[in-house]
Design a protein around this motif. Structure first.
Motif, PDB file in Angstrom:
ATOM      1  N   ARG A 259       1.122  -0.954   0.010  1.00  0.00           N
ATOM      2  CA  ARG A 259       0.227   0.010   0.107  1.00  0.00           C
ATOM      3  C   ARG A 259       0.762   0.918   0.195  1.00  0.00           C
ATOM      4  O   ARG A 259       0.489   2.241  -0.062  1.00  0.00           O
ATOM      5  N   TYR A 260       2.404   1.312   0.370  1.00  0.00           N
ATOM      6  CA  TYR A 260       2.899   2.057   0.184  1.00  0.00           C
ATOM      7  C   TYR A 260       3.346   2.854  -1.008  1.00  0.00           C
ATOM      8  O   TYR A 260       3.340   3.991  -1.289  1.00  0.00           O
ATOM      9  N   GLU A 261       2.996   1.957  -2.319  1.00  0.00           N
ATOM     10  CA  GLU A 261       3.759   2.267  -3.687  1.00  0.00           C
ATOM     11  C   GLU A 261       2.386   3.177  -3.678  1.00  0.00           C
ATOM     12  O   GLU A 261       2.477   3.988  -4.478  1.00  0.00           O
ATOM     13  N   PHE A 262       1.754   1.989  -3.264  1.00  0.00           N
ATOM     14  CA  PHE A 262       0.403   2.607  -4.313  1.00  0.00           C
ATOM     15  C   PHE A 262      -0.159   4.349  -3.423  1.00  0.00           C
ATOM     16  O   PHE A 262      -0.997   5.254  -4.516  1.00  0.00           O
ATOM     17  N   GLU A 267      -0.714  10.492  -4.136  1.00  0.00           N
ATOM     18  CA  GLU A 267       0.173  11.626  -3.897  1.00  0.00           C
ATOM     19  C   GLU A 267       0.303  12.292  -5.032  1.00  0.00           C
ATOM     20  O   GLU A 267       0.050  13.812  -5.187  1.00  0.00           O
ATOM     21  N   GLU A 268       0.783  11.157  -5.883  1.00  0.00           N
ATOM     22  CA  GLU A 268       1.219  11.584  -7.558  1.00  0.00           C
ATOM     23  C   GLU A 268       0.398  12.279  -8.364  1.00  0.00           C
ATOM     24  O   GLU A 268       0.456  13.048  -9.435  1.00  0.00           O
ATOM     25  N   PRO A 276      -3.556  -3.514  -8.570  1.00  0.00           N
ATOM     26  CA  PRO A 276      -2.532  -4.428  -7.820  1.00  0.00           C
ATOM     27  C   PRO A 276      -2.539  -5.680  -8.331  1.00  0.00           C
ATOM     28  O   PRO A 276      -3.969  -6.485  -8.347  1.00  0.00           O
ATOM     29  N   ASP A 277      -1.672  -6.711  -8.307  1.00  0.00           N
ATOM     30  CA  ASP A 277      -1.756  -8.293  -8.194  1.00  0.00           C
ATOM     31  C   ASP A 277      -1.878  -9.150  -6.899  1.00  0.00           C
ATOM     32  O   ASP A 277      -0.605  -9.092  -6.576  1.00  0.00           O
ATOM     33  N   LEU A 278      -2.928 -10.159  -6.774  1.00  0.00           N
ATOM     34  CA  LEU A 278      -2.884 -10.285  -5.178  1.00  0.00           C
ATOM     35  C   LEU A 278      -1.599 -11.505  -5.238  1.00  0.00           C
ATOM     36  O   LEU A 278      -1.006 -11.440  -4.042  1.00  0.00           O
ATOM     37  N   SER A 279      -0.719 -12.162  -6.441  1.00  0.00           N
ATOM     38  CA  SER A 279       0.157 -12.621  -5.968  1.00  0.00           C
ATOM     39  C   SER A 279       1.743 -11.619  -6.303  1.00  0.00           C
ATOM     40  O   SER A 279       2.568 -12.735  -6.209  1.00  0.00           O
ATOM     41  N   ALA A 291      -7.408  -1.373  -2.037  1.00  0.00           N
ATOM     42  CA  ALA A 291      -8.218  -1.019  -2.522  1.00  0.00           C
ATOM     43  C   ALA A 291      -9.171  -0.003  -1.258  1.00  0.00           C
ATOM     44  O   ALA A 291     -10.416   1.314  -2.593  1.00  0.00           O
ATOM     45  N   ALA A 292      -8.921  -0.066  -0.613  1.00  0.00           N
ATOM     46  CA  ALA A 292     -10.280   1.088  -0.173  1.00  0.00           C
ATOM     47  C   ALA A 292      -9.526   2.369  -0.077  1.00  0.00           C
ATOM     48  O   ALA A 292     -10.266   3.565   0.109  1.00  0.00           O
ATOM     49  N   ALA A 293      -8.280   2.423  -0.007  1.00  0.00           N
ATOM     50  CA  ALA A 293      -7.416   3.553  -0.059  1.00  0.00           C
ATOM     51  C   ALA A 293      -7.738   4.644  -1.169  1.00  0.00           C
ATOM     52  O   ALA A 293      -8.583   5.260  -1.514  1.00  0.00           O
ATOM     53  N   ALA A 294      -7.977   3.262  -2.739  1.00  0.00           N
ATOM     54  CA  ALA A 294      -8.442   4.051  -3.704  1.00  0.00           C
ATOM     55  C   ALA A 294      -9.895   4.148  -4.246  1.00  0.00           C
ATOM     56  O   ALA A 294     -10.223   5.020  -4.451  1.00  0.00           O
ATOM     57  N   SER A 295     -10.534   4.175  -2.890  1.00  0.00           N
ATOM     58  CA  SER A 295     -12.278   4.187  -3.226  1.00  0.00           C
ATOM     59  C   SER A 295     -12.219   5.609  -2.700  1.00  0.00           C
ATOM     60  O   SER A 295     -13.521   5.729  -3.416  1.00  0.00           O
TER      61      SER A 295
END
Length: 383
Positions: A259-262, A267-268, A276-279, A291-295
Motif C-alpha cells: 500500500r505504501y507504493e500505491f 499523491e502523484e 495490484p496483483d494479489l500474487s 482498494a479501500a484507499a483507492a475507493s
C-alpha cells in the motif's frame, strides 16, 4: 474442543511450463519463452491446508527459497487466521528493515493467499462471502500473455475469436513502434466495432515522446486505458503523460508493491486506474487496504492476473467483495496450462462476465500430483 490453527509448515512449489521449441510470445519487455508459477502450501497443527500463489519475479527459485527458508520459519507457530499479524511480522522483519523488498512482498503474497484459503475453509465460507461480498457477476476482459505483435489481420482474427466466446473487452499489447501499434489497434477496432472495449498495455516500453504521439490515436479509437507506458518508478513521466490526455486514463500497479507504493501513486495523481496483483503486492490482506484507499479517491481497481489459476480464482473472489472493483483480467493465452492445472479458475459467460467459485476458501481443489508435470526451469525466461 477448539481447533488449533497454528501454522505448522510453509512450503513453496516452483513450477515451469516451457513453450514448445520455436515458440515465443513477443511483448514490450522481450520474447517470453516460458511461464512460471509458485504454489504455496500452508498447513496448520490440526491439519487444515491452504494454497496460495506467488509471482515468480523472473527468479522462481529465489522466491521459493525465500518462502521456504526465511518467511516460513518466521511465521511458524503463529495463528493462520491472524493474517494482519502475519503480515505485520513479515513487514517488520523483511519489508521495513534489511530484507529483500519486492521479493519479500511477492513471497508474502503467496503465503497470505494460502492463509485466506485456510480462513475460508475454517469458516466453511467462500472467500467472497468471508470478505463481505456476494456471488455477483464480474465483467472480464480477454488478456494475459496474448494478442501481441502479430500482423494486424491476424491480431483482429484472434480478438474476434475471444469476442465470439463472450468477451466484451480485449487487451492488446503495444510498445512495438507507435506506427505499428496504431495500425494494429485501428485494424482491431474496425473488426470489432464500437461496442467492444479495447484496452492496451505497453509493458513499460514507451518513452514520453512515444506517449505524446500515440495518445491522440488512442483517443480517436476510443481506447479504455493505456497500461504501464513507463517503468513503475518513473513518476515524472506518468505526471507529464497525465496532462496530455484526459480521455485515455493511465493504468498501473502490477509492478507496485504494498500500500505504501500505491499511496505514492495517489499523491502523484498521475494514475487513474490501479492494477495490484494479489500474487505480488502483498496478497489479499494488502490488496484490500489498497482498494479501500483507492475507493476514497474514486479510483477503480482492475487487478493484474498472474499465470496460475489460484491467483485468478482468488482475484474473482476479491472483486466480488470490494466496492470499486473493475475488470477481471482473464488469461486467454494458448500457452498457459498453469492456468487450468487445478480445473478452470473462471468461466466466461455470454454476458462477458465471470463469477467467484462457490466453495470454501479460494475454491479450487488442489492436486499436488500435477506438480511433476511442470518441473522448475529457473532463470529469466526472456530473450
Amino acid at each position: 474442543m477448539t481447533m488449533s490453527t497454528k501454522i505448522e509448515s510453509v512450503t513453496a512449489f516452483p513450477l515451469t511450463y516451457e513453450f514448445p521449441k520455436g515458440r515465443t510470445v513477443p511483448m514490450g519487455i522481450g520474447n517470453a519463452q516460458k511461464r512460471d508459477v509458485i504454489v504455496v502450501r500452508v498447513t496448520t497443527a490440526d491439519g487444515l491446508v491452504g494454497y496460495g500463489e506467488s509471482h515468480p519475479g523472473r527468479s522462481p527459485g529465489a522466491v521459493a527459497s525465500l518462502i521456504d527458508n526465511t518467511l516460513g520459519p518466521l511465521i511458524k507457530g503463529m495463528d493462520a487466521c491472524d493474517v494482519v499479524g502475519v503480515w505485520a511480522r513479515v513487514h517488520r522483519m523483511q519489508l521495513a528493515s534489511h530484507g529483500l523488498g519486492a521479493a519479500s512482498a511477492i513471497a508474502l503474497s503467496g503465503i497470505d493467499l494460502a492463509l485466506w484459503d485456510i480462513r475460508g475453509k475454517f469458516a466453511n465460507m467462500p472467500l467472497y462471502q468471508l470478505l463481505g461480498g456476494t456471488r455477483r457477476r464480474i465483467k472480464a476482459y480477454a488478456g494475459g500473455v496474448a494478442m501481441g505483435y502479430q500482423p494486424p489481420a491476424a491480431l483482429a482474427e484472434e480478438a474476434q475469436g475471444h469476442v465470439a466466446r463472450g468477451y466484451k473487452a480485449v487487451k492488446l499489447r503495444v510498445g512495438d513502434t507507435v506506427a505499428r501499434d496504431i495500425e494494429r489497434i485501428r485494424t482491431v477496432r474496425k473488426a470489432l466495432g464500437d461496442d467492444i472495449e479495447i484496452l492496451v498495455d505497453a509493458n513499460t516500453a514507451y518513452t514520453l515522446a512515444d506517449v505524446r504521439r500515440v495518445l491522440p490515436a488512442l483517443e480517436e479509437l476510443r481506447v479504455g486505458w493505456l497500461e504501464e507506458p513507463f517503468a513503475c518508478d518513473d513518476f515524472a513521466s506518468y505526471r507529464a503523460a497525465a496532462q496530455i490526455s484526459h480521455r485515455v486514463p493511465l493504468a498501473a500497479g502490477e509492478n507496485h508493491y504494498t500500500r505504501y507504493e500505491f499511496a505514492r501513486m495517489l499523491e502523484e495523481r498521475a494514475v487513474q486506474i490501479f492494477q495490484p496483483d494479489l500474487s505480488k503486492t502483498g496478497g489479499i490482506t494488502e490488496t484490500l487496504r489498497i482498494a479501500a484507499a483507492a475507493s476514497a479517491w474514486r479510483i477503480p481497481v482492475n487487478p493484474h492476473s498472474s499465470a496460475g489459476g489460484i491467483n485468478m480464482a482468488a482475484t474473482v473472489q476479491l472483486l466480488a467483495a470490494i466496492d470499486n472493483g473493475g475488470y477481471f483480467e482473464a488469461c486467454v493465452s494458448q500457452l498457459n496450462p498453469l492456468r487450468d492445472m487445478f480445473g478452470a479458475p473462471f468461466e466466461i459467460g455470454a454476458d462477458g462476465c465471470v463469477e467467484p467459485i462457490d466453495r470454501p476458501g479460494i475454491g479450487l481443489e488442489i492436486d499436488e500430483s500435477v506438480f511433476k508435470q511442470f518441473p522448475l526451469i529457473d532463470g529469466l525466461g526472456f530473450s
